[in-house]
Scaffold this motif. Structure first.
Motif, PDB file in Angstrom:
ATOM      1  N   PHE A   1     113.403 -21.298  18.951  1.00 22.22           N
ATOM      2  CA  PHE A   1     112.658 -20.391  18.081  1.00 22.22           C
ATOM      3  C   PHE A   1     113.651 -19.743  17.134  1.00 22.22           C
ATOM      4  N   THR A   2     113.163 -18.884  16.241  1.00 20.08           N
ATOM      5  CA  THR A   2     114.063 -18.224  15.291  1.00 20.08           C
ATOM      6  C   THR A   2     113.898 -16.712  15.343  1.00 20.08           C
ATOM      7  N   LYS A   3     114.951 -16.026  14.928  1.00 23.35           N
ATOM      8  CA  LYS A   3     114.910 -14.602  14.630  1.00 23.35           C
ATOM      9  C   LYS A   3     115.090 -14.459  13.115  1.00 23.35           C
ATOM     10  N   ALA A   4     114.568 -13.383  12.573  1.00 17.26           N
ATOM     11  CA  ALA A   4     114.793 -13.116  11.154  1.00 17.26           C
ATOM     12  C   ALA A   4     116.265 -12.796  10.944  1.00 17.26           C
ATOM     13  N   SER A   5     116.887 -13.450   9.976  1.00 10.17           N
ATOM     14  CA  SER A   5     118.308 -13.187   9.727  1.00 10.17           C
ATOM     15  C   SER A   5     118.537 -11.766   9.231  1.00 10.17           C
TER      16      SER A   5
ATOM     17  N   GLN B   1     106.768  -8.811  22.147  1.00 12.59           N
ATOM     18  CA  GLN B   1     107.013 -10.241  22.354  1.00 12.59           C
ATOM     19  C   GLN B   1     106.048 -10.871  23.351  1.00 12.59           C
ATOM     20  N   LEU B   2     105.887 -10.257  24.519  1.00 11.24           N
ATOM     21  CA  LEU B   2     105.127 -10.897  25.598  1.00 11.24           C
ATOM     22  C   LEU B   2     103.617 -10.700  25.482  1.00 11.24           C
ATOM     23  N   PRO B   3     103.100  -9.476  25.338  1.00 15.06           N
ATOM     24  CA  PRO B   3     101.635  -9.339  25.216  1.00 15.06           C
ATOM     25  C   PRO B   3     101.068 -10.060  23.995  1.00 15.06           C
ATOM     26  N   GLN B   4     101.811 -10.037  22.896  1.00 15.65           N
ATOM     27  CA  GLN B   4     101.311 -10.680  21.677  1.00 15.65           C
ATOM     28  C   GLN B   4     101.695 -12.156  21.585  1.00 15.65           C
ATOM     29  N   GLY B   5     102.583 -12.607  22.477  1.00 19.74           N
ATOM     30  CA  GLY B   5     103.021 -14.001  22.432  1.00 19.74           C
ATOM     31  C   GLY B   5     103.787 -14.332  21.171  1.00 19.74           C
ATOM     32  N   GLN B   6     104.547 -13.361  20.654  1.00 20.39           N
ATOM     33  CA  GLN B   6     105.241 -13.548  19.381  1.00 20.39           C
ATOM     34  C   GLN B   6     106.740 -13.280  19.552  1.00 20.39           C
ATOM     35  N   PHE B   7     107.488 -14.344  19.803  1.00 18.12           N
ATOM     36  CA  PHE B   7     108.933 -14.209  19.951  1.00 18.12           C
ATOM     37  C   PHE B   7     109.568 -13.718  18.655  1.00 18.12           C
ATOM     38  N   TYR B   8     109.180 -14.330  17.531  1.00 12.77           N
ATOM     39  CA  TYR B   8     109.778 -13.967  16.242  1.00 12.77           C
ATOM     40  C   TYR B   8     109.564 -12.486  15.951  1.00 12.77           C
ATOM     41  N   LYS B   9     108.337 -12.017  16.103  1.00 17.58           N
ATOM     42  CA  LYS B   9     108.013 -10.626  15.788  1.00 17.58           C
ATOM     43  C   LYS B   9     108.710  -9.666  16.745  1.00 17.58           C
ATOM     44  N   GLY B  10     108.710  -9.987  18.036  1.00 15.81           N
ATOM     45  CA  GLY B  10     109.291  -9.082  19.025  1.00 15.81           C
ATOM     46  C   GLY B  10     110.803  -9.023  19.006  1.00 15.81           C
ATOM     47  N   LYS B  11     111.452  -9.991  18.312  1.00 14.21           N
ATOM     48  CA  LYS B  11     112.906 -10.059  18.330  1.00 14.21           C
ATOM     49  C   LYS B  11     113.543  -9.883  16.956  1.00 14.21           C
ATOM     50  N   SER B  12     112.740  -9.551  15.940  1.00 13.75           N
ATOM     51  CA  SER B  12     113.265  -9.578  14.569  1.00 13.75           C
ATOM     52  C   SER B  12     113.264  -8.247  13.849  1.00 13.75           C
TER      53      SER B  12
ATOM     54  N   ARG C   1     114.675  -4.854  12.368  1.00 17.89           N
ATOM     55  CA  ARG C   1     116.005  -4.635  11.774  1.00 17.89           C
ATOM     56  C   ARG C   1     116.961  -4.045  12.812  1.00 17.89           C
ATOM     57  N   GLY C   2     118.134  -4.670  12.888  1.00 20.71           N
ATOM     58  CA  GLY C   2     119.130  -4.234  13.857  1.00 20.71           C
ATOM     59  C   GLY C   2     119.057  -4.940  15.192  1.00 20.71           C
ATOM     60  N   PHE C   3     118.039  -5.786  15.401  1.00 25.71           N
ATOM     61  CA  PHE C   3     117.858  -6.431  16.701  1.00 25.71           C
ATOM     62  C   PHE C   3     118.768  -7.643  16.898  1.00 25.71           C
ATOM     63  N   GLY C   4     119.757  -7.829  16.002  1.00 32.83           N
ATOM     64  CA  GLY C   4     120.673  -8.951  16.147  1.00 32.83           C
ATOM     65  C   GLY C   4     122.119  -8.578  15.921  1.00 32.83           C
ATOM     66  N   PRO C   5     122.718  -7.708  16.770  1.00 31.49           N
ATOM     67  CA  PRO C   5     124.155  -7.459  16.646  1.00 31.49           C
ATOM     68  C   PRO C   5     124.945  -8.758  16.826  1.00 31.49           C
ATOM     69  N   VAL C   6     125.861  -9.013  15.906  1.00 28.24           N
ATOM     70  CA  VAL C   6     126.663 -10.248  15.930  1.00 28.24           C
ATOM     71  C   VAL C   6     128.123  -9.880  15.701  1.00 28.24           C
ATOM     72  N   GLY C   7     129.014 -10.451  16.479  1.00 28.56           N
ATOM     73  CA  GLY C   7     130.440 -10.196  16.309  1.00 28.56           C
ATOM     74  C   GLY C   7     131.011  -9.415  17.479  1.00 28.56           C
ATOM     75  N   PRO C   8     132.184  -8.803  17.271  1.00 32.77           N
ATOM     76  CA  PRO C   8     132.795  -8.446  15.991  1.00 32.77           C
ATOM     77  C   PRO C   8     133.548  -9.573  15.274  1.00 32.77           C
ATOM     78  N   LYS C   9     133.856 -10.657  15.989  1.00 33.48           N
ATOM     79  CA  LYS C   9     134.700 -11.704  15.421  1.00 33.48           C
ATOM     80  C   LYS C   9     133.936 -13.029  15.383  1.00 33.48           C
ATOM     81  N   LEU C  10     134.382 -13.910  14.525  1.00 32.18           N
ATOM     82  CA  LEU C  10     134.004 -15.316  14.597  1.00 32.18           C
ATOM     83  C   LEU C  10     135.280 -16.045  14.984  1.00 32.18           C
ATOM     84  N   VAL C  11     135.352 -16.487  16.221  1.00 27.58           N
ATOM     85  CA  VAL C  11     136.561 -17.118  16.749  1.00 27.58           C
ATOM     86  C   VAL C  11     136.462 -18.625  16.534  1.00 27.58           C
ATOM     87  N   LEU C  12     137.305 -19.131  15.633  1.00 30.11           N
ATOM     88  CA  LEU C  12     137.308 -20.552  15.298  1.00 30.11           C
ATOM     89  C   LEU C  12     138.132 -21.307  16.334  1.00 30.11           C
TER      90      LEU C  12
END
Length: 318
Positions: free
Chosen positions: A99-103, A166-177, A179-190
């Motif tokens: 599934f996807t999250k809003a970027s 997410q669960l009562p509405q059956g909407q992963f995208y809506k329940g996980k998207s 603003r702020g629901f996707g902390p990423v980092g602090p680093k991108l380790v190559l």
């Protein structure tokens, strides 16, 4: 050895650079996307030397190393322990759940996250994020030996989730998207091609207010990165800089009720009643995140050779 790519801001200008100890070697100014950086500057990234590290790390603010114009793809129920705690039967999920999250939900690793007013059951999920090095052509077959040809690096992702949406509405995208629901980092380790073989050794840990909640190794994944990339290449375009969050181990706040309660909820009550009971039960569960809670997330190999740093998130009221 791994190369640590950072995206940061200094005097309101975005930059990319490579970390060496407590300093950064600048790469370029301008808010280039993650995909542009990995495509246009790949050789420069690896050619930088410690002697070129002129920016003190303590003087900058780190941004998410994945920019918000990249795809944010997720895998669900990808750890056996999480499948079990969710009350699901693994035999019913022989497929890779995608599934996807809003970027637009992507935020920095230390940015505060606001819990929306209508959300009462806010949950956490530590996940290994893998980032594409180059565009993935249709029909590509990826295996363990050529993983490093297609993937650039790894980062920490917290797949924050409003379970009462997410669960009562059956909407992963809506329940996980939100603003702020996707902390990423602090680093991108190559990682080098050889180091990609060590991804199963990465050890994930998440704590809330100093209490350990999640603790697991990436080797517990059901659908490994190579298989996931191959499947995605058969479906739709995946491009350089895109992020894939590969699932979470056990330890989330949301847990399935016992067998008897599951039977009653499944066969003897209406859908509306089932979810009303679920929410009411969740309100008394102290594991769900509340304003003032502080999270710490780390992912590293036990020998420290590959270390993705630490996420430090604070939950705030709307």
């Amino acid at each position: 050895m791994p190369c640590t790519l950072l995206r940061y801001t200094d005097n309101h200008t975005a930059h990319w650079g490579v970390q060496f100890g407590t300093s950064i070697a600048p790469l370029c100014d301008g808010d280039l996307s993650t995909g542009q950086m990995l495509t246009d500057y790949w050789d420069q990234i690896w050619s930088l030397k410690p002697s070129q590290a002129s920016v003190p790390l303590e003087r900058v603010r780190l941004l998410a190393p994945v920019t918000t114009n990249q795809q944010f793809i997720c895998q669900g129920v990808n750890y056996r322990s999480h499948v079990k705690e969710s009350g699901l039967n693994l035999s019913n999920f022989p497929f890779n759940t995608l599934f996807t999250k809003a970027s637009s939900c992507i935020t920095a690793a230390d940015a505060p996250v606001v819990r929306p007013r209508h959300v009462q059951l806010l949950d956490y999920e530590i996940e290994l994020g893998i980032v594409l090095r180059r565009d993935l052509p249709s029909g590509t077959t990826v295996n363990a030996n050529n993983l490093g040809e297609w993937l650039a690096g790894v980062t920490i992702v917290n797949d924050l989730s409003a379970r009462d949406v997410q669960l009562p509405q059956g909407q992963f995208y809506k329940g996980k998207s939100y603003r702020g629901f996707g902390p990423v980092g602090p680093k991108l380790v190559l990682l080098t091609r050889e180091e990609w073989a060590r991804w199963p050794e990465l050890h994930m840990r998440l704590s809330v207010n100093g209490q350990r909640r999640q603790d697991g190794y990436c080797r517990e994944m059901i659908h490994a990165p190579a298989a996931t990339l191959t499947e995605l290449a058969s479906m739709h375009d995946v491009n350089a800089g895109d992020l894939i969050a590969t699932g979470t181990p056990a330890g989330c706040a949301a847990r399935a009720p016992g067998p008897l309660a599951m039977f009653v909820l499944r066969y003897l009550v209406s859908e509306a009643t089932k979810w009303r009971l679920f929410i009411n039960k969740g309100l008394s569960n102290p594991a769900y995140l509340r304003p003032g809670d502080r999270l710490s997330l780390t992912i590293r190999t036990d020998d420290g050779a590959i270390d993705l740093g630490e996420q430090t998130t604070r939950i705030e009221a709307a």
